[in-house]
Design an enzyme around this catalytic site. Structure first.
Site, PDB file in Angstrom:
ATOM      1  N   LYS A 264     -34.802 -47.140  13.652  1.00 38.26           N
ATOM      2  CA  LYS A 264     -33.548 -47.292  12.903  1.00 38.26           C
ATOM      3  C   LYS A 264     -32.378 -46.775  13.727  1.00 38.26           C
ATOM      4  O   LYS A 264     -32.531 -45.882  14.558  1.00 38.26           O
ATOM      5  CB  LYS A 264     -33.610 -46.574  11.556  1.00 38.26           C
ATOM      6  CG  LYS A 264     -33.827 -45.071  11.641  1.00 38.26           C
ATOM      7  CD  LYS A 264     -33.922 -44.440  10.263  1.00 38.26           C
ATOM      8  CE  LYS A 264     -34.129 -42.944  10.355  1.00 38.26           C
ATOM      9  NZ  LYS A 264     -33.019 -42.225  10.992  1.00 38.26           N
ATOM     10  N   LYS A 267     -28.681 -44.397  10.674  1.00 39.14           N
ATOM     11  CA  LYS A 267     -29.018 -44.253   9.258  1.00 39.14           C
ATOM     12  C   LYS A 267     -30.045 -43.145   9.149  1.00 39.14           C
ATOM     13  O   LYS A 267     -30.967 -43.068   9.952  1.00 39.14           O
ATOM     14  CB  LYS A 267     -29.584 -45.562   8.707  1.00 39.14           C
ATOM     15  CG  LYS A 267     -29.206 -45.824   7.253  1.00 39.14           C
ATOM     16  CD  LYS A 267     -29.494 -47.261   6.909  1.00 39.14           C
ATOM     17  CE  LYS A 267     -28.750 -47.769   5.700  1.00 39.14           C
ATOM     18  NZ  LYS A 267     -27.345 -47.500   5.593  1.00 39.14           N
ATOM     19  N   LYS A 293     -35.195 -37.771   9.699  1.00 43.58           N
ATOM     20  CA  LYS A 293     -34.416 -37.905  10.932  1.00 43.58           C
ATOM     21  C   LYS A 293     -32.947 -38.129  10.578  1.00 43.58           C
ATOM     22  O   LYS A 293     -32.629 -38.789   9.594  1.00 43.58           O
ATOM     23  CB  LYS A 293     -34.939 -39.088  11.764  1.00 43.58           C
ATOM     24  CG  LYS A 293     -36.432 -38.990  12.109  1.00 43.58           C
ATOM     25  CD  LYS A 293     -36.708 -37.889  13.105  1.00 43.58           C
ATOM     26  CE  LYS A 293     -38.182 -37.817  13.464  1.00 43.58           C
ATOM     27  NZ  LYS A 293     -38.995 -37.093  12.482  1.00 43.58           N
ATOM     28  N   ASP A 294     -32.062 -37.599  11.413  1.00 44.45           N
ATOM     29  CA  ASP A 294     -30.634 -37.646  11.136  1.00 44.45           C
ATOM     30  C   ASP A 294     -30.074 -39.055  11.285  1.00 44.45           C
ATOM     31  O   ASP A 294     -30.709 -39.954  11.823  1.00 44.45           O
ATOM     32  CB  ASP A 294     -29.881 -36.693  12.064  1.00 44.45           C
ATOM     33  CG  ASP A 294     -30.145 -35.232  11.712  1.00 44.45           C
ATOM     34  OD1 ASP A 294     -30.550 -34.976  10.568  1.00 44.45           O
ATOM     35  OD2 ASP A 294     -29.957 -34.370  12.586  1.00 44.45           O
ATOM     36  N   LYS A 295     -28.817 -39.192  10.830  1.00 43.70           N
ATOM     37  CA  LYS A 295     -28.177 -40.503  10.811  1.00 43.70           C
ATOM     38  C   LYS A 295     -27.688 -40.949  12.183  1.00 43.70           C
ATOM     39  O   LYS A 295     -28.100 -41.998  12.670  1.00 43.70           O
ATOM     40  CB  LYS A 295     -27.003 -40.501   9.824  1.00 43.70           C
ATOM     41  CG  LYS A 295     -26.209 -41.809   9.832  1.00 43.70           C
ATOM     42  CD  LYS A 295     -25.049 -41.776   8.856  1.00 43.70           C
ATOM     43  CE  LYS A 295     -24.261 -43.083   8.948  1.00 43.70           C
ATOM     44  NZ  LYS A 295     -23.132 -43.119   8.009  1.00 43.70           N
TER      45      LYS A 295
END
Length: 661
Positions: A264, A267, A293-295
């Site tokens: 990804k 997001k 997991k961070d954006k």
């Protein structure tokens, strides 16, 4: 090994809010194209369900080694309004956030505000641009087997039970509508008959497969009616099928969980799960994962989902932007939070000012010594009201203060709809009126206002309980992290980077003291410090008194960390004070175009893109770093150690007034 103080060198950062769109196609046009292409899938998959609440701007807790009523009409109206919500912020709100972000950060936190003040290395710091593009920060999960997750296979596992791609086109829109109404018991029909126009065994088989796959819980049979063949769909298990539709259509020989690798871009994990849930028409809680997991990054991690076929998941690759699903397999068990061994990071720092010698010294220090294992800035929120302040008020049992901290107007620019909501709250103290100002009601503010509408202003505890448990606990974990950061800085200031008698080390999950006669058996990498709680011990030197003084100043009793509400009782945990990354490598590259990617991603490799080739000289220089970290460790703190500067967005904004222009 030397310890140095914070220096005031500037860390530049790129436009964190602006997403890259290098396709040459306008974003809106691309979105419409993708939605149109995927409308078939959205309209045909399974059940229509409510989505689990997701909270904005609350940092998630890292894993550590642990020791041990309002009016009905108003509530109904609020729920109806929630049903109308879509993916989150409207375009107008997103634009407003982008325009005001730099101003908002001027009122945020610096590292010193949360106890981050020391360095372990003695090299001279230098500047670089961190996350100028989100593709400059790539995270690959390290699974429980120690392997780094990569997306390198988009094929669907061979399974005789899997239907063909034709299942997505064999039914008309009207037939799908009737089947969905039957599946959800929306009318009095007990069955739906679909005429087989081309009466072949293959065509009948595809229709059978389409109904069972796309509308779980329905069974089918073939009937002759007046010389014509019909496929008749019906509920085999009555309304029980609605409760667990996949139970009635999943092959017994296949593992119940489809595991896949999720790639990804830009997001976070929970947002990604919500998007997948919407397209599949299922609840988010059937997905499991080992860590969030961070954006603002490219991330690759393993996900498991209950009784959704690899074929249905792979079909989403045609529909979703900034996502890719692959490496499918069927397994017996889901994934569990904390099972991962860590994460591998690939980070590019652009336009660095350091000499080759400075970079070499910095990276050698990171590889050989490591960095202070501080909780990073994202742990404490990004607004003028830090999350640790809310956590402290919870622990103090000061519920009116908890409510005020979350809802009151705050200094600095903020998302426009939140400003209006806070102003309405300050003016009227009417939760229903304030809630009407929020287009997105699943943020923490919206959830608390819903709770106040339901339970009233005299029952703030129950109102606060509307917020999902994990998000409530974020606040008190943030306070623990705030204390830990401050105490570790004091420990390093007082005793340096060598173990001393009275320090704590772990034997298994149990903490023990370092004694005078065995101090030489340990290194600083063995030393742990406690997060405050009722089931931990504290160092047997003057740092113990420092803990006591800090909690006493916050009107908390270090000897009584049990709360009258069990959820908010802190047992405590232990955390290593120095982390030495594994698999450390780096290179300095020259480049001319600041927009070009400086390495290939998994998707680039799948598409056969040639890796970038660098000249010996260029207008700019970048540092590309690779390293692996254990769970609950912040990569930004490793980068901080390399650059030797404050990584808070507030500091970057103040020192770099053009960073968002």
């Amino acid at each position: 090994m030397e310890m140095t103080e914070m220096t005031g060198v500037s860390l530049k950062r790129g436009a964190l809010v602006v997403e890259d769109n290098d396709s040459g196609v306008p974003v809106e046009e691309t979105k419409k194209q993708k939605l149109s292409e995927c409308s078939l899938t959205k309209g045909q998959d399974g059940l229509q369900n409510d989505f689990l609440s997701i909270s904005e701007d609350v940092p998630r807790p890292p894993d550590t080694v642990s020791t041990g009523k309002g009016g009905k009409n108003s509530e109904a109206q609020l729920e109806d309004e929630e049903e109308e919500e879509e993916d989150g912020l409207s375009e107008e709100c997103e634009e407003e956030e982008s325009e005001s972000f730099a101003d908002m950060m001027k009122h945020g936190l610096t590292e010193a505000d949360v106890g981050i003040t020391k360095f372990v290395s003695s090299h001279q710091g230098f500047s670089g641009i961190l996350k100028e593009r989100y593709s400059d920060f790539v995270v690959h999960e390290i699974g429980k087997d120690g392997r780094i997750s990569h997306l390198n296979d988009l094929s669907i596992p061979v399974d005789e039970e899997d239907p063909s791609e034709d299942i997505f086109t064999v039914l008309t829109a009207e037939e799908k509508q009737r089947l969905e109404e039957l599946q959800l018991f929306k009318n009095k029909e007990t069955s739906v008959a679909i005429e087989v126009i081309e009466d072949t065994k293959e065509k009948r088989t595809i229709i059978h497969q389409a109904i069972k796959s796309l509308f779980p819980g329905l069974e089918t049979k073939t009937e002759d009616r007046e010389g014509k063949k019909y496929i008749v769909a019906y509920h085999a298990a009555g309304k029980k099928a609605l409760a667990n539709p996949r139970k009635h259509s999943w092959p017994k020989s296949r593992g119940s969980y489809c595991h896949f690798v999720l790639y990804k871009e830009n997001k976070d994990t929970m947002d990604a799960i919500n998007v997948l849930s919407k397209y599949l028409r299922v609840k988010p809680n059937i997905f499991s994962y080992m860590g969030t997991k961070d954006k603002r990054a490219i991330t690759v991690q393993e996900i498991a989902v209950l009784k959704i076929t690899a074929q249905r998941l792979a079909h989403l690759n045609k529909c979703l932007m900034n996502f890719k699903l692959g490496n499918f397999s069927y397994q017996k068990n889901p994934l569990k939070l904390g099972e991962l061994q860590g994460n591998h990071f690939t980070v590019v720092l652009r336009n660095i000012t350091g000499t080759d010698d400075q970079v070499q010294q910095a990276m050698n220090s990171l590889k050989e010594i490591g960095f202070i294992n501080y909780y990073g800035m994202q742990r404490f929120g990004t607004t003028a009201v830090p999350t640790y302040q809310v956590g402290r008020a919870i622990l103090q049992n000061s519920w009116t203060e908890v409510m005020d901290l979350i809802l009151k107007p705050r200094s600095g620019a903020e998302k426009g709809y939140l400003v209006k909501c806070r102003e309405e709250w300050a003016k009227t103290k009417d939760p229903t009126a304030a809630l009407r100002k929020l287009p997105v009601k699943r943020c923490v503010e919206g959830q608390l206002l819903r709770g106040l509408s339901k339970y009233g202003m005299k029952n703030i505890v129950s109102a606060f309980g509307i917020i999902p448990r994990n998000n409530r606990l974020m606040y008190i974990h943030s306070y623990q992290s705030y204390v830990w950061n401050n105490m570790v800085s004091k420990r390093i200031e007082d005793y340096g980077l060598k173990p001393v008698p009275g320090d704590l080390v772990l034997k298994g999950a149990t903490a023990t003291y370092i004694e005078e006669d065995d101090v030489n058996n340990y290194s600083i990498h063995d030393v742990v410090m406690p997060l405050p709680g009722f089931d931990v011990i504290y160092p047997k030197h003057k740092i113990q008194e420092a803990y006591r003084e800090m909690l006493t100043a916050d009107n908390l009793d270090i000897d009584n960390m049990r709360h009258k509400i069990r959820d908010y009782s802190l047992s405590g945990a232990y955390r290593k004070i120095i982390i030495r990354p594994q698999n450390v490598s780096w290179e300095v590259v020259a480049y001319d175009d600041p927009k070009i990617p400086l390495f290939n991603t998994d998707v680039d490799n799948l598409e056969g893109k040639t890796p970038p080739v660098f000249a010996s000289e260029g207008k700019y220089r970048a540092l590309k770093m690779d390293f692996s970290l254990p769970p609950s460790t912040y990569a930004t703190m490793a980068i901080r150690e390399v650059l030797k500067m404050d990584t808070s967005i507030k500091n970057q904004t103040q020192l770099n007034t053009t960073w968002l222009r």
